[in-house]
Design a protein around this motif. Sequence first.
Motif, PDB file in Angstrom:
ATOM      1  N   GLY A  88       0.807  -1.213   0.000  1.00 42.80           N
ATOM      2  CA  GLY A  88       0.000   0.000   0.000  1.00 42.80           C
ATOM      3  C   GLY A  88       0.839   1.260   0.000  1.00 42.80           C
ATOM      4  O   GLY A  88       0.535   2.233  -0.695  1.00 42.80           O
ATOM      5  N   ILE A  89       1.912   1.252   0.785  1.00 44.44           N
ATOM      6  CA  ILE A  89       2.786   2.422   0.845  1.00 44.44           C
ATOM      7  C   ILE A  89       3.480   2.648  -0.490  1.00 44.44           C
ATOM      8  O   ILE A  89       3.631   3.787  -0.957  1.00 44.44           O
ATOM      9  CB  ILE A  89       3.810   2.266   1.977  1.00 44.44           C
ATOM     10  N   ASP A  90       3.919   1.582  -1.133  1.00 41.29           N
ATOM     11  CA  ASP A  90       4.567   1.734  -2.432  1.00 41.29           C
ATOM     12  C   ASP A  90       3.625   2.381  -3.446  1.00 41.29           C
ATOM     13  O   ASP A  90       4.028   3.236  -4.241  1.00 41.29           O
ATOM     14  CB  ASP A  90       5.038   0.371  -2.955  1.00 41.29           C
ATOM     15  N   LEU A  91       2.357   1.970  -3.423  1.00 39.32           N
ATOM     16  CA  LEU A  91       1.379   2.551  -4.347  1.00 39.32           C
ATOM     17  C   LEU A  91       1.208   4.051  -4.086  1.00 39.32           C
ATOM     18  O   LEU A  91       1.258   4.881  -5.005  1.00 39.32           O
ATOM     19  CB  LEU A  91       0.044   1.817  -4.202  1.00 39.32           C
ATOM     20  N   ILE A  92       1.016   4.407  -2.813  1.00 44.86           N
ATOM     21  CA  ILE A  92       0.807   5.814  -2.462  1.00 44.86           C
ATOM     22  C   ILE A  92       2.059   6.632  -2.767  1.00 44.86           C
ATOM     23  O   ILE A  92       1.981   7.740  -3.318  1.00 44.86           O
ATOM     24  CB  ILE A  92       0.411   5.932  -0.977  1.00 44.86           C
TER      25      ILE A  92
END
Length: 444
Positions: free
Chosen positions: A412-416
């Motif tokens: 999720g952090i990579d996407l954001i």
Amino acid sequence: MSAPRIAVVVKGYPRLSETFVAQELLALEARGLPLAIWSLRRPTERDRHPMHARIAAPVAYLPEYLHEAPLRVLAGLGQALRRPRLPRLLGLFLRDLARDPSASRLRRLGQALVLARELPGSVAHIHVHFLHTPASVARYAALLTGRGWSFSAHAKDIWTTPDWELREKLADAAWGVTCTRDGLRRLEALAQPPRALPSVPPEGGGPPPRLALAYHGLDLARFPAPPPPRPPRDGTDPADPLRLLCVGRMVAKKGHDDLLDALATLPAGLHWRLALIGGGEIRAATEARAAALGLADRVAFRGALAQPAVIAAMREADLFVLPTKPAPGGDRDGLPNVLMEAASQDLPILATAFAGTPEFIASGTHGLLVPPGDPAALAGALARLARDPDLRRRLAGAARARLVADFALDPGIDLIAARLAASAGLEPVREAAARPAGACACAS
């Protein structure tokens, strides 16, 4: 530290109950994104989580009430009068005010004027947590200054914001993420134009979807390894009662009333103690309910605590209980991070089949789920789990395995991070797998 390129707008900072916000900020900084935090409110709690001390982003506070900072508001208005986009902002604001004629709406405009004036010139993009009040301020400031804006939507903001307001914010935002499929479905249904926006990028390339699912996940590196196997307490020994734990703000959607009602119906021969961690607007009423039900000597109200104390309580408990449900005004949870924190400590979970919880816990496999707002079903599940330490152990082990396999922090952090970097005109950030070991230290 690099000059901030991304302004992150939040309702209050820091907040003990919003560990997922701190987790995201810390993880984004670990990926090299230069952030600045803008909060609509000052903190009201004395304690802070250790992760807050590790966040390097500067924090600025907008005036919570406009009369408290008249010079800042007037300076913001003065600068706005010289901006060519002011007529567009006033047109939008007047339409909003006609549908929401409230002092809160006026306050949002005033805060946006201050934000627009005080944002450093280096800031190229605005990202906001929650689609209700904070997103209004971010949207107004972005329109006035010509910046783009994006959002992370969570729970209350998705379910209590009027449909008209959500539709217009979804249309205006460059992109957004939310932390449950339950919330994503609602936002996709309201998105304009009325087209399905997939939660994963389309095959064969093409632009990413404007709305995406990004689970909060959990950074297990921040948590201790699970404790040794717990004693097989079964509630039969009054000198060694079953230790129950519930962690959540004292608000209606957490279901504390259902939990107390369920406990009051348990057999007299089942011995237990409950620790309630959390502060909030209905604490006094909840304490009074416990006393009226004759439970005051078995329920400990411990208030809001920093995360180390919460984890210590989880390591001492035998069963975690969180009976969330819809609140009278429509408020509801997303996927409470505290469930993942309990799973990290091999603590068996009893919760409700509501909102995002079933996305993490399959009843009978990773925990037990009962219908929301059903104290009788909750009592039955409590009694079953109390009498069966082996079942608790199996469920806890499966929940931790699910956490490790499917709810890691990085995806999720990579996407954001990738979307924020693109929106702010920064070099693409390296994903977790490409970063040196230990480069990301995140929080929950």
